[in-house]
Write a protein that holds these residues in place. Structure first.
Motif, PDB file in Angstrom:
ATOM      1  N   CYS A  97      -1.562   0.204 -11.962  1.00 36.68           N
ATOM      2  CA  CYS A  97      -1.266   1.388 -11.135  1.00 36.68           C
ATOM      3  C   CYS A  97      -1.434   1.139  -9.631  1.00 36.68           C
ATOM      4  O   CYS A  97      -0.798   1.773  -8.814  1.00 36.68           O
ATOM      5  CB  CYS A  97      -2.127   2.565 -11.570  1.00 36.68           C
ATOM      6  N   TYR A  98      -2.316   0.198  -9.273  1.00 39.58           N
ATOM      7  CA  TYR A  98      -2.648  -0.033  -7.870  1.00 39.58           C
ATOM      8  C   TYR A  98      -3.052   1.263  -7.170  1.00 39.58           C
ATOM      9  O   TYR A  98      -2.851   1.438  -5.977  1.00 39.58           O
ATOM     10  CB  TYR A  98      -1.518  -0.781  -7.130  1.00 39.58           C
ATOM     11  N   SER A  99      -3.608   2.193  -7.936  1.00 37.23           N
ATOM     12  CA  SER A  99      -4.161   3.395  -7.320  1.00 37.23           C
ATOM     13  C   SER A  99      -5.465   3.824  -7.979  1.00 37.23           C
ATOM     14  O   SER A  99      -6.049   4.823  -7.592  1.00 37.23           O
ATOM     15  CB  SER A  99      -3.133   4.539  -7.362  1.00 37.23           C
ATOM     16  N   CYS A 100      -5.950   3.062  -8.976  1.00 39.13           N
ATOM     17  CA  CYS A 100      -7.227   3.416  -9.607  1.00 39.13           C
ATOM     18  C   CYS A 100      -8.377   2.667  -8.924  1.00 39.13           C
ATOM     19  O   CYS A 100      -8.167   1.786  -8.097  1.00 39.13           O
ATOM     20  CB  CYS A 100      -7.189   3.102 -11.107  1.00 39.13           C
ATOM     21  N   CYS A 103      -8.208  -1.158  -9.512  1.00 41.60           N
ATOM     22  CA  CYS A 103      -7.160  -1.830  -8.727  1.00 41.60           C
ATOM     23  C   CYS A 103      -7.529  -1.864  -7.244  1.00 41.60           C
ATOM     24  O   CYS A 103      -7.355  -2.879  -6.573  1.00 41.60           O
ATOM     25  CB  CYS A 103      -5.827  -1.101  -8.898  1.00 41.60           C
ATOM     26  N   CYS A 112      -7.456  -2.683 -14.985  1.00 38.73           N
ATOM     27  CA  CYS A 112      -6.823  -1.382 -14.729  1.00 38.73           C
ATOM     28  C   CYS A 112      -6.593  -0.654 -16.058  1.00 38.73           C
ATOM     29  O   CYS A 112      -5.971  -1.211 -16.959  1.00 38.73           O
ATOM     30  CB  CYS A 112      -5.479  -1.596 -14.024  1.00 38.73           C
ATOM     31  N   PRO A 113      -7.069   0.561 -16.195  1.00 40.75           N
ATOM     32  CA  PRO A 113      -6.880   1.258 -17.473  1.00 40.75           C
ATOM     33  C   PRO A 113      -5.435   1.692 -17.733  1.00 40.75           C
ATOM     34  O   PRO A 113      -5.083   2.024 -18.857  1.00 40.75           O
ATOM     35  CB  PRO A 113      -7.792   2.488 -17.349  1.00 40.75           C
TER      36      PRO A 113
HETATM   37 ZN   LIG Z   1      -5.145   0.588 -11.751  1.00 44.18          ZN
END
Ligand SMILES: [Zn+2]
Ligand SMILES: [Zn+2]
Length: 365
Positions: A97-100, A103, A112-113
């Motif tokens: 996701c590159y937003s959790c 990440c 990353c889940p």
């Molecule tokens: Zn992530």
């Protein structure tokens, strides 16, 4: 229609089914599969040993194929536009996701889940999202690598997922010039780890595994010594490593066996203040007893887990493979090719250790 292998449920035979052609979205790519692979993970999937797998699935997480069609302009990781006929591979992990928190803050994208994995966590009902299929659909955002023109698809698939996995494990091990490195396990991960340890500047690489065929291969893949687990019990193997290192133990030990007991053994092989990189315990194979005073604390040892791979590992591993394609006998790791109808046989062969690398060739019929 497209012919694909479907793993319907744990411990059921894999079936060849006719599935609909993929619907190309903008940014998507349809590949005609050249090769996919059968690895230990597929055997675990077959026996239902991984949590959260959405059966039925099309197995096959590391694959190579020829671009058949693209949804508009799609570029590879180097920024080059992909065209029909290009030979490519791709990172099996998709939808990081590159937003959790993992990440962004931990910078540990393999934890990353949100990540989904081709051939493992996509259902067959979601499309041709596994490699044991005549075609693979690369969803928009899948990270694609065009194979260098000098790198044949056979050479790429010979290491399979073992190639980037070993690359990551060796990166985690931070080998220094002149180190002695032990590699536990002589499957594809272990053999590729021997190569990458050698290329990292190891003075001595000691491979431990079985059977003899794999140990002989390890000697061609960068190992200086090969110790058979069939000939030497654990205590003897530890003694041999100590004998080869003036009684200290190895600077670095890399675990690629999948056997919990190997971890306790590996900790006895690593020197005080050395590094232990664990890559083989991909599924929960049980517990192991060890003495934390002697094996960890007093030893001042650095133990590093290695979960999955990110794009950098696959990308760099492919470039290294191309550079050293003639120095090591990569394709000798391929024991046999299997058509889609032979998938169950391939799984049994991998499970029994009868093959080093089993390659699926969907075009073979
Ligand atoms: Zn992530
Ligand atoms: Zn694999």
């Amino acid at each position: 229609m497209v012919r694909a292998c479907v793993m319907t449920a744990p411990d059921e035979p894999v079936e060849v089914r006719q599935l609909p052609e993929p619907t190309l979205e903008p940014g998507g790519v349809v590949l005609r599969t050249i090769y996919s692979e059968v690895c230990g993970t597929d055997v675990h999937l077959w026996h239902g040993r991984l949590a959260g797998v959405p059966y039925p699935i099309i197995p096959g997480h590391v694959s190579v194929g020829r671009v058949e069609a693209t949804g508009g302009e799609v570029r590879d990781a180097d920024g080059q536009v992909l065209v029909a006929g290009d030979t490519v591979t791709f990172l099996d992990v998709h939808e990081n996701c590159y937003s959790c928190w993992y990440c962004l803050v931990a910078k540990a994208s393999t934890r990353c889940p949100k990540r989904r994995v081709y051939g493992i966590t996509y259902s067959a009902s979601e499309g041709l999202l596994g490699g044991w299929s005549e075609k693979i659909y690369l969803k928009p955002g899948v990270r694609i690598i065009r194979l260098p023109p000098t790198l044949g698809p056979e050479t790429f698939i010979s290491g399979g997922c073992g190639l980037p996995t070993a690359f990551h494990a060796v990166e985690r091990a931070t080998i220094r010039l002149g180190d002695t490195v032990v590699v536990q396990g002589t499957g594809p991960v272990g053999l590729c780890a021997c190569v990458f340890a050698r290329l990292s500047g190891a003075l001595n690489v000691i491979a431990i595994g079985a059977p003899r065929l794999r140990l002989d291969m390890a000697l061609e893949m960068g190992a200086d010594h090969a110790i058979s687990i069939e000939d030497a019990p654990a205590s003897r193997r530890v003694q041999i490593v100590h004998d080869l290192t003036s009684g200290r133990g190895a600077d670095v030990v890399i675990e690629a066996t999948g056997v919990p007991a190997a971890v306790a053994e590996g900790l006895e092989m690593v020197r005080d203040a050395g590094v232990y990189s664990v890559a083989g315990q991909y599924t929960d194979a049980g517990d192991v007893t060890l003495n934390p005073h002697r094996a960890i604390n007093k030893k001042h040892v650095d133990i590093r887990g290695t979960w999955g791979t990110d794009f950098s590992h696959l990308y760099r591993a492919v470039q290294m493979l191309n550079k050293y394609r003639e120095r090591f006998p990569w394709t000798e790791m391929i024991s046999r090719y299997y058509g889609l109808e032979q998938a169950n046989e391939a799984l049994r062969d991998v499970e029994a250790g009868r093959v080093v690398k089993a390659v699926v060739r969907p075009g073979a019929g």
